[in-house]
Design a protein around this motif. Structure first.
Motif, PDB file in Angstrom:
ATOM      1  N   LYS A   1       8.511  50.812  73.696  1.00 28.95           N
ATOM      2  CA  LYS A   1       9.337  51.195  72.548  1.00 28.95           C
ATOM      3  C   LYS A   1       9.173  50.209  71.398  1.00 28.95           C
ATOM      4  N   ARG A   2       9.239  48.932  71.742  1.00 27.38           N
ATOM      5  CA  ARG A   2       9.160  47.904  70.711  1.00 27.38           C
ATOM      6  C   ARG A   2       7.809  47.948  70.010  1.00 27.38           C
TER       7      ARG A   2
ATOM      8  N   VAL B   1       7.713  50.943  67.640  1.00 28.11           N
ATOM      9  CA  VAL B   1       8.525  50.731  66.446  1.00 28.11           C
ATOM     10  C   VAL B   1       7.841  49.746  65.505  1.00 28.11           C
TER      11      VAL B   1
ATOM     12  N   VAL C   1      11.363  55.388  78.773  1.00 30.62           N
ATOM     13  CA  VAL C   1      10.172  54.671  78.303  1.00 30.62           C
ATOM     14  C   VAL C   1      10.476  53.177  78.366  1.00 30.62           C
TER      15      VAL C   1
ATOM     16  N   TRP D   1      14.294  55.558  67.752  1.00 35.46           N
ATOM     17  CA  TRP D   1      14.144  54.184  68.245  1.00 35.46           C
ATOM     18  C   TRP D   1      14.086  53.195  67.071  1.00 35.46           C
ATOM     19  N   LYS D   2      13.352  53.552  66.064  1.00 34.27           N
ATOM     20  CA  LYS D   2      13.220  52.669  64.907  1.00 34.27           C
ATOM     21  C   LYS D   2      14.569  52.463  64.242  1.00 34.27           C
TER      22      LYS D   2
ATOM     23  N   VAL E   1      10.715  58.654  68.343  1.00 42.42           N
ATOM     24  CA  VAL E   1      10.237  57.363  67.834  1.00 42.42           C
ATOM     25  C   VAL E   1      11.033  56.952  66.598  1.00 42.42           C
TER      26      VAL E   1
ATOM     27  N   GLU F   1      11.002  49.343  77.568  1.00 42.97           N
ATOM     28  CA  GLU F   1      11.414  48.743  76.305  1.00 42.97           C
ATOM     29  C   GLU F   1      10.245  48.102  75.555  1.00 42.97           C
TER      30      GLU F   1
END
Length: 394
Positions: free
Chosen positions: A122-123, A126, A117, A153-154, A150, A119
């Motif tokens: 992702k950001r 999050v 995925v 990632w967080k 998810v 970045e």
């Protein structure tokens, strides 16, 4: 508006608890209308009499089983794209609902995202989860991944943000006196670390901004609710309609409950800083009428609640207490001391019309073709005081 069965039962229970007072129940709940509440109460009585539950309030299914099967089949036959199915069929309105249909009717056949995925996505996910704007499963549904991914990632990004801040503090801290030379990393590693630090700083800034916006929204909601409680009106109460004393109480309560500064709340309710402290000190001062109130109540009760403020004022004067009649009036009004019987009306000799009023033949058409064709008259009363009448006598 459609209310659920639980909402209806709660309203009827409160209606019964408050001795069938619809106004008190609606004021506490904020819904429904008086007619709807009484109708729900009658249905409750009918249910208890017949034993047959009412079907009112049951929500009808928006989509039939055939529509659900059609949407799932289209998803499986046309590339397994959620947005494509929703665009072609025109329903449903959310990807979460379509994914729930797929998991129900075709378990294990929903397409999950494979491969890395980006970045940036992702950001964003999050930030949405950390700020409370989205749940983890909602953000995961938008990306086509599992909710646990998810959350991972967080955890990684927030942990990396803390490590970056610690490393930066160590670099900025002056060196110890041990004489050890600092280790200089390679240029590519420094560049990569700088990019990661910038991305994490941006992530922290976004999270902080969203939390600040949420905090401001919570404070605004608290102000509206406090104004509603003080005014005792329907939803939509405006803080500007409050008195300065009520605004002071509202600001003090919200600052203690929400843990925000008084200075930030004063502009929101339209109160000056000096006025707030003046009202606060005034509320802390002892009541100057504390000694007078028992005497006024005693005089009012001795009259069997028949005296108004003027007679009570005369009673106080008879006891040797010199106070203003207006002060007695304000004190009686504030504490609800109202006479049981109103005073007699002022005498008037007017007994009403003695004869039948003549017809309006002119009908405001005052044009006449000749003299003595139209005669009109008018009575005008001038209110003159007795002193003026004595002066004007010949």
């Amino acid at each position: 508006m459609t209310y659920s069965r639980q909402q209806r039962d709660r309203a009827v229970d409160l209606y019964i608890r408050y001795e069938c007072c619809a106004a008190d129940a609606i004021h506490e709940l904020g819904y429904p209308s008086k007619e709807a509440l009484r109708m729900w109460y009658r249905e409750r009585l009918e249910e208890e009499r017949t034993g047959v539950p009412s079907r009112r309030g049951e929500r009808q299914r928006r989509y039939s089983e055939e529509q659900k099967r059609t949407a799932v089949d289209h998803y499986l036959e046309c590339g397994r794209r959620l947005s494509r199915t929703m665009r072609m069929l025109g329903y449903p309105k959310s990807k979460e609902l379509l994914m729930a249909w797929i998991d129900e009717l075709a378990p294990g056949r929903r397409r999950l995202r494979h491969g890395p995925v980006p970045e940036e996505l992702k950001r964003k996910a999050v930030v949405a989860v950390a700020s409370g704007r989205l749940k983890s499963h909602e953000a995961a549904a938008e990306l086509g991944v599992q909710a646990a991914v998810v959350r991972e990632w967080k955890r990684q990004m927030l942990a990396g943000s803390k490590e970056t801040h610690v490393a930066r503090e160590r670099r900025e801290r002056p060196g110890d006196g041990g004489g050890a030379r600092p280790v200089v990393p390679d240029a590519p590693a420094v560049a990569a670390g700088s990019r990661d630090a910038d991305g994490l700083d941006e992530l922290d800034a976004d999270v902080e901004r969203q939390r600040r916006e949420k905090r401001e929204l919570d404070v605004e909601i608290a102000i509206r609710r406090g104004a509603l409680e003080l005014l005792g009106k329907e939803p939509g109460a405006d803080p500007e309609n409050l008195t300065n004393r009520e605004k002071t109480i509202l600001v003090k309560q919200i600052s203690e409950a929400q843990r925000v500064s008084v200075k930030s709340l004063l502009p929101a309710v339209g109160l000056a800083h000096s006025t707030y402290h003046y009202r606060l000190n005034a509320m802390r001062r002892p009541d100057r009428d504390a000694w007078l109130l028992p005497l006024v109540e005693e005089a009012f009760e001795n009259s069997e609640k028949r005296y108004g403020y003027k007679r009570v004022h005369l009673e106080l004067q008879g006891m040797g207490i010199t106070v203003s009649a207006k002060r007695v009036m304000k004190l009686m009004t504030k504490h609800g001391m109202v006479p049981l019987f109103k005073s007699t009306k002022r005498y008037s000799s007017y007994k009403g019309e003695l004869t039948r009023a003549p017809e309006n033949l002119a009908n405001r058409d005052f044009h006449a073709d000749g003299p003595n064709m139209l005669w009109v008259t008018d009575l005008t009363e001038f209110s003159i005081s007795r002193r003026a009448r004595r002066t004007c006598r010949p």
